[in-house]
Enzyme design. Structure first.
Site, short mmCIF file in Angstrom:
data_model
loop_
_atom_site.label_atom_id
_atom_site.label_comp_id
_atom_site.label_asym_id
_atom_site.label_seq_id
_atom_site.Cartn_x
_atom_site.Cartn_y
_atom_site.Cartn_z
N LYS A 75 -0.96 -7.21 8.93
CA LYS A 75 -1.37 -6.68 7.62
C LYS A 75 -0.19 -6.63 6.66
CE LYS A 75 -3.65 -2.69 5.53
NZ LYS A 75 -4.71 -1.70 5.70
N ARG A 86 -12.91 -4.71 12.71
CA ARG A 86 -11.70 -5.38 13.16
C ARG A 86 -12.08 -6.54 14.07
NH1 ARG A 86 -10.31 -2.98 18.29
NH2 ARG A 86 -11.56 -1.12 18.63
N ARG A 91 -7.75 3.65 3.06
CA ARG A 91 -9.22 3.73 3.09
C ARG A 91 -9.67 4.63 4.22
NH1 ARG A 91 -11.56 -0.57 4.89
NH2 ARG A 91 -13.58 0.17 4.19
C1 BTN Z 1 -5.56 0.77 3.15
O1 BTN Z 1 -5.06 -0.24 3.65
O2 BTN Z 1 -6.27 1.53 3.82
C2 BTN Z 1 -5.32 1.06 1.70
C3 BTN Z 1 -3.89 1.36 1.40
C4 BTN Z 1 -3.64 1.62 -0.08
C5 BTN Z 1 -2.23 2.07 -0.35
C6 BTN Z 1 -1.94 2.19 -1.82
S1 BTN Z 1 -0.22 2.46 -2.13
C7 BTN Z 1 -0.56 2.86 -3.79
C8 BTN Z 1 -1.81 3.70 -3.78
N1 BTN Z 1 -1.51 5.09 -3.53
C9 BTN Z 1 -2.04 5.52 -2.38
O3 BTN Z 1 -1.94 6.68 -1.94
N2 BTN Z 1 -2.70 4.54 -1.79
C10 BTN Z 1 -2.65 3.31 -2.55
#
Ligand code: BTN
Length: 267
Positions: free
Chosen positions: A126, A259, A64
């Protein structure tokens, strides 16, 4: 790292999901930049049936707010990384990513908590992250239908935490012996049911279940815009309620990250 080769239950997934997503394509990539990026490319090119795309390894995983996402220890099987693309036409899109986080948490373990908007945490670390993106595709839909690309990354195997901004947790600590294909099997069907339920009734009916896992409720929090306050749960549209010096504010996920405030920070 010598892990056994992964065996993906492609036929079982197709069989379980196709009744919910007619025409579903299930694909496993050995290595790809990012499953979300790949499905976004296909959506923009106008060729995206309902698709579940799994990657054994992502070289440029995205998180994100423009952050990167590292897949576990960088070896196949260290993490589960997949994205699901499907057409959705909810009346209101707000709260979609919270609904996804809730579905994933509930499909994995009762002790997993949700850190607004949609991170999965366990014991202060996490465990998983979610990136939801939408595309209207090339053929502009006349109605409210868009393609939602729901990307999910779950740490599976033990990690030493080097190189992670937030200390990681991993699923095998909660579910000994689980591997990435097993985790995907647990998540996929409840996820699709949750997406269809969200499309029909939005986030409001889920707010109570989200509250039961809400990591931030009652906690002092720090927002990325510099403000602080105490989190007071989420509203029926999924906005985080934060009581600060100027009163109660509703925070929406596109605006800021949140956070837990470090001990001793002013409330
Ligand atoms: C976050 O925590 O900020 C979101 C992480 C999301 C990761 C997943 S892995 C599968 C999909 N492909 C990506 O590039 N991102 C999501």
């Amino acid at each position: 790292m010598n892990r056994p080769a992964l065996s993906w239950p492609v036929d079982a997934l197709r069989g379980a999901l196709a009744p919910l997503l007619p025409g579903l394509v299930v694909e496993v990539a050995g290595q790809i930049d990012s499953t979300n990026s790949e499905l976004m490319r296909r959506a923009r090119a106008g060729r995206l049936p309902p698709t579940l795309l799994v990657a054994e390894l992502q070289t440029a995983g995205r998180g994100r707010l423009g952050r990167g996402w590292q897949s576990g220890d960088g070896e196949p099987g260290g993490a589960l990384a997949f994205s699901l693309a499907l057409s959705l036409a909810p009346r209101d899109w707000s709260g979609l990513s919270l609904a996804v986080g809730l579905a994933v948490a509930e499909s994995l373990h009762p002790d997993i908590r949700l850190k607004w908007p949609n991170d999965l945490w366990w014991q202060g670390r996490k465990l998983a992250g979610i990136l939801v993106e939408t595309s209207s595709g090339s053929a502009a839909a006349a109605d409210a239908t868009r393609t939602a690309i729901v990307g999910i990354g779950v740490n599976i195997a033990p990690l030493d935490g080097t190189g992670f901004a937030t200390p990681p947790a991993w699923l095998q600590a909660l579910l000994p012996g689980v591997d990435a294909p097993g985790a995907l099997l647990r998540i996929a069907v409840p996820l699709v049911h949750a997406l269809r339920a969200f499309e029909a009734t939005g986030f409001a009916p889920l707010a109570e279940r989200f509250a039961a896992r809400d990591l931030l409720a009652g906690q002092p929090v720090q927002l990325s815009d510099g403000s602080q306050g105490v989190a007071e749960g989420v509203g029926p549209d999924g906005a985080l309620r934060v009581r600060g010096a100027t009163g109660l504010r509703e925070v929406r996920s596109a605006e800021v990250s949140v956070r837990p405030a470090p001990p001793g920070a002013p409330g």
